[in-house]
Structures are given as C-alpha cells and as structure tokens.
Design a protein around this motif. Structure first.
Motif, PDB file in Angstrom:
ATOM      1  N   ALA A  40      95.643  -2.460  33.240  1.00  0.00           N
ATOM      2  CA  ALA A  40      96.294  -2.783  34.506  1.00  0.00           C
ATOM      3  C   ALA A  40      96.121  -1.686  35.556  1.00  0.00           C
ATOM      4  O   ALA A  40      96.388  -1.920  36.736  1.00  0.00           O
ATOM      5  N   LYS A  41      95.659  -0.515  35.139  1.00  0.00           N
ATOM      6  CA  LYS A  41      95.517   0.601  36.077  1.00  0.00           C
ATOM      7  C   LYS A  41      94.073   0.828  36.519  1.00  0.00           C
ATOM      8  O   LYS A  41      93.791   1.754  37.269  1.00  0.00           O
ATOM      9  N   VAL A  42      93.160   0.001  36.014  1.00  0.00           N
ATOM     10  CA  VAL A  42      91.761   0.113  36.412  1.00  0.00           C
ATOM     11  C   VAL A  42      91.337  -1.178  37.084  1.00  0.00           C
ATOM     12  O   VAL A  42      91.948  -2.223  36.893  1.00  0.00           O
ATOM     13  N   LYS A  43      90.305  -1.085  37.870  1.00  0.00           N
ATOM     14  CA  LYS A  43      89.767  -2.283  38.514  1.00  0.00           C
ATOM     15  C   LYS A  43      88.504  -2.674  37.767  1.00  0.00           C
ATOM     16  O   LYS A  43      87.480  -1.986  37.836  1.00  0.00           O
ATOM     17  N   VAL A  44      88.608  -3.774  37.031  1.00  0.00           N
ATOM     18  CA  VAL A  44      87.466  -4.283  36.283  1.00  0.00           C
ATOM     19  C   VAL A  44      87.350  -5.770  36.558  1.00  0.00           C
ATOM     20  O   VAL A  44      88.278  -6.540  36.286  1.00  0.00           O
ATOM     21  N   ASN A  45      86.221  -6.153  37.119  1.00  0.00           N
ATOM     22  CA  ASN A  45      85.954  -7.563  37.373  1.00  0.00           C
ATOM     23  C   ASN A  45      85.464  -8.234  36.093  1.00  0.00           C
ATOM     24  O   ASN A  45      84.917  -7.584  35.212  1.00  0.00           O
ATOM     25  N   GLY A  46      85.619  -9.523  36.028  1.00  0.00           N
ATOM     26  CA  GLY A  46      85.097 -10.274  34.895  1.00  0.00           C
ATOM     27  C   GLY A  46      83.584 -10.275  34.900  1.00  0.00           C
ATOM     28  O   GLY A  46      82.940 -10.168  35.944  1.00  0.00           O
ATOM     29  N   CYS A  47      83.001 -10.394  33.714  1.00  0.00           N
ATOM     30  CA  CYS A  47      81.547 -10.483  33.587  1.00  0.00           C
ATOM     31  C   CYS A  47      81.068 -11.761  34.282  1.00  0.00           C
ATOM     32  O   CYS A  47      81.687 -12.816  34.143  1.00  0.00           O
ATOM     33  N   ILE A  48      79.979 -11.648  35.026  1.00  0.00           N
ATOM     34  CA  ILE A  48      79.443 -12.826  35.709  1.00  0.00           C
ATOM     35  C   ILE A  48      78.221 -13.396  34.987  1.00  0.00           C
ATOM     36  O   ILE A  48      77.584 -14.334  35.466  1.00  0.00           O
ATOM     37  N   GLN A  63      77.997  -4.850  39.181  1.00  0.00           N
ATOM     38  CA  GLN A  63      79.337  -4.781  39.757  1.00  0.00           C
ATOM     39  C   GLN A  63      79.764  -3.312  39.829  1.00  0.00           C
ATOM     40  O   GLN A  63      79.614  -2.575  38.867  1.00  0.00           O
ATOM     41  N   LYS A  64      80.295  -2.933  40.939  1.00  0.00           N
ATOM     42  CA  LYS A  64      80.721  -1.555  41.154  1.00  0.00           C
ATOM     43  C   LYS A  64      82.245  -1.493  41.035  1.00  0.00           C
ATOM     44  O   LYS A  64      82.977  -1.727  41.995  1.00  0.00           O
ATOM     45  N   ASP A  65      82.692  -1.193  39.821  1.00  0.00           N
ATOM     46  CA  ASP A  65      84.129  -1.090  39.566  1.00  0.00           C
ATOM     47  C   ASP A  65      84.352   0.022  38.551  1.00  0.00           C
ATOM     48  O   ASP A  65      83.473   0.861  38.356  1.00  0.00           O
ATOM     49  N   ASP A  66      85.482   0.033  37.888  1.00  0.00           N
ATOM     50  CA  ASP A  66      85.828   1.121  36.969  1.00  0.00           C
ATOM     51  C   ASP A  66      85.225   0.980  35.578  1.00  0.00           C
ATOM     52  O   ASP A  66      85.489   1.807  34.705  1.00  0.00           O
ATOM     53  N   MET A  67      84.417  -0.027  35.348  1.00  0.00           N
ATOM     54  CA  MET A  67      83.882  -0.240  34.006  1.00  0.00           C
ATOM     55  C   MET A  67      82.950   0.880  33.574  1.00  0.00           C
ATOM     56  O   MET A  67      82.914   1.232  32.388  1.00  0.00           O
ATOM     57  N   SER A  93      94.696 -11.139  30.508  1.00  0.00           N
ATOM     58  CA  SER A  93      93.503 -11.320  31.348  1.00  0.00           C
ATOM     59  C   SER A  93      92.899  -9.982  31.749  1.00  0.00           C
ATOM     60  O   SER A  93      91.669  -9.859  31.837  1.00  0.00           O
ATOM     61  N   GLN A  94      93.735  -8.972  31.977  1.00  0.00           N
ATOM     62  CA  GLN A  94      93.227  -7.648  32.344  1.00  0.00           C
ATOM     63  C   GLN A  94      92.358  -7.084  31.212  1.00  0.00           C
ATOM     64  O   GLN A  94      91.274  -6.549  31.444  1.00  0.00           O
TER      65      GLN A  94
END
Length: 179
Positions: A40-48, A63-67, A93-94
């Motif tokens: 919940a404290k990171v920004k991770v988008n779902g795999c596309i 994707q440019k996020d925290d992953m 979901s997170q």
C-alpha cells in the motif's frame, strides 16, 4: 543469516495482517535480516502483458513505477513471505499487482529458495483460503521452492481481532525457527 523479504498486502495500518506479520518478523529478526515491503506504500501498476521485459536485455518493464525498487529488494532474498488479508477469496489487489509483475524474467535472477504464507480473513467459511493456498502451492511447485510454512487465520474482521490469538505465537515461532 538469511535475507527475508516480506510482502505485506494490507492497506489497513495496525490491522490483523500487520499484527500477524509483525509477530513473524519479530521471530525472524532474532537470526535473520528482514526487509518489509508494504504494497500500500508503493506505486505498482498491474502487469499489462506486453512482454517487453522479455525482449529487454536488463528485463526492464516499460512501466515506470516502484517495481524496479521491489525487484532489487527481492533479488537477494533467500526467502519471501506473502502476508495478506483475504479480499474476495484472494490476496489484496495491491499485493496482486506486485505478484503479477513477477511475470518478468528478472525473477530468474532471484536467489529465493523458500516461501511462506501469512493470511487473515474476516470470513469463517472453511474454504476462504483455498484459492490463495492453490496459488501458493502452484508457485512452490513451479519455482521448486521450499514450503516455509503457512498460517491462516479466519474470523478476524475488525482491527485488533487477532490480539490474543494463538496464531500470533505460531507466527513468531515460524519466523524464529527459519532454517
């Protein structure tokens, strides 16, 4: 000393998942190094599902996020702990976004050998954890990982319902006795 990475899927601060996880971590920290990753404290988008990571030499995701940060935290872990509340018979979901993003060949560079599962649910239905257990068992089998153990706790709905539950001691002992 092992490196343990804990993926915490709850967004509820001080909730039952966090309390169960903290008990595990307290035991594990007696002998091991523990890194906690709060979904919940990171920004991770779902795999596309574009599979760009398969054609990129360094397996970078488009994707440019925290992953990328999470990959680096998981890369050196000897063990991974999945800690989640049950949301409609599945992980949160997170956390699911993080798990799905492990559909990246960079995971082949991980040295993880052991997997653990900690899960809580408000529901008392005996089947509430079944789908999560199937996912867990599938991951163990596919990646040839050692089953570190699982603790599932039904009937803990409100924040703090788990306090005083035997599962907290079980989680502490599970963490303390990691080999």
């Amino acid at each position: 000393m092992k490196k343990i990475a804990v993926l915490i899927g709850s967004a509820r601060k001080g909730g039952n998942t966090e309390l169960l996880t903290n008990a595990f971590v307290k035991g594990a920290q007696e002998h091991h190094e523990v890194t906690m990753i709060f979904a919940a404290k990171v920004k991770v988008n779902g795999c596309i599902g574009c599979n760009a990571c398969y054609s990129d030499e360094k397996h970078r995701c488009i994707q440019k996020d925290d992953m990328e940060q999470i990959y680096s935290q998981l890369k050196d872990a000897d063990a991974i702990v999945i800690a989640t509340p049950v949301y409609f018979y599945n992980v949160s979901s997170q956390l699911k976004c993080i798990i799905d993003r492990l559909h990246n060949p960079i995971r082949d560079e991980f040295k993880v050998k052991q997997l653990f599962l900690l899960a809580v649910a408000a529901d008392t239905n005996p089947t509430v954890f079944d789908s999560i257990k199937v996912m867990y068992q599938s991951v163990l089998h596919y990646f040839h990982l050692k089953d570190g153990g699982m603790i599932t706790v039904p009937g803990v709905k409100d924040r703090g319902d788990i306090v005083g539950h035997k599962a907290l001691e079980d989680a502490y002992q599970l963490g303390k006795n990691i080999e």
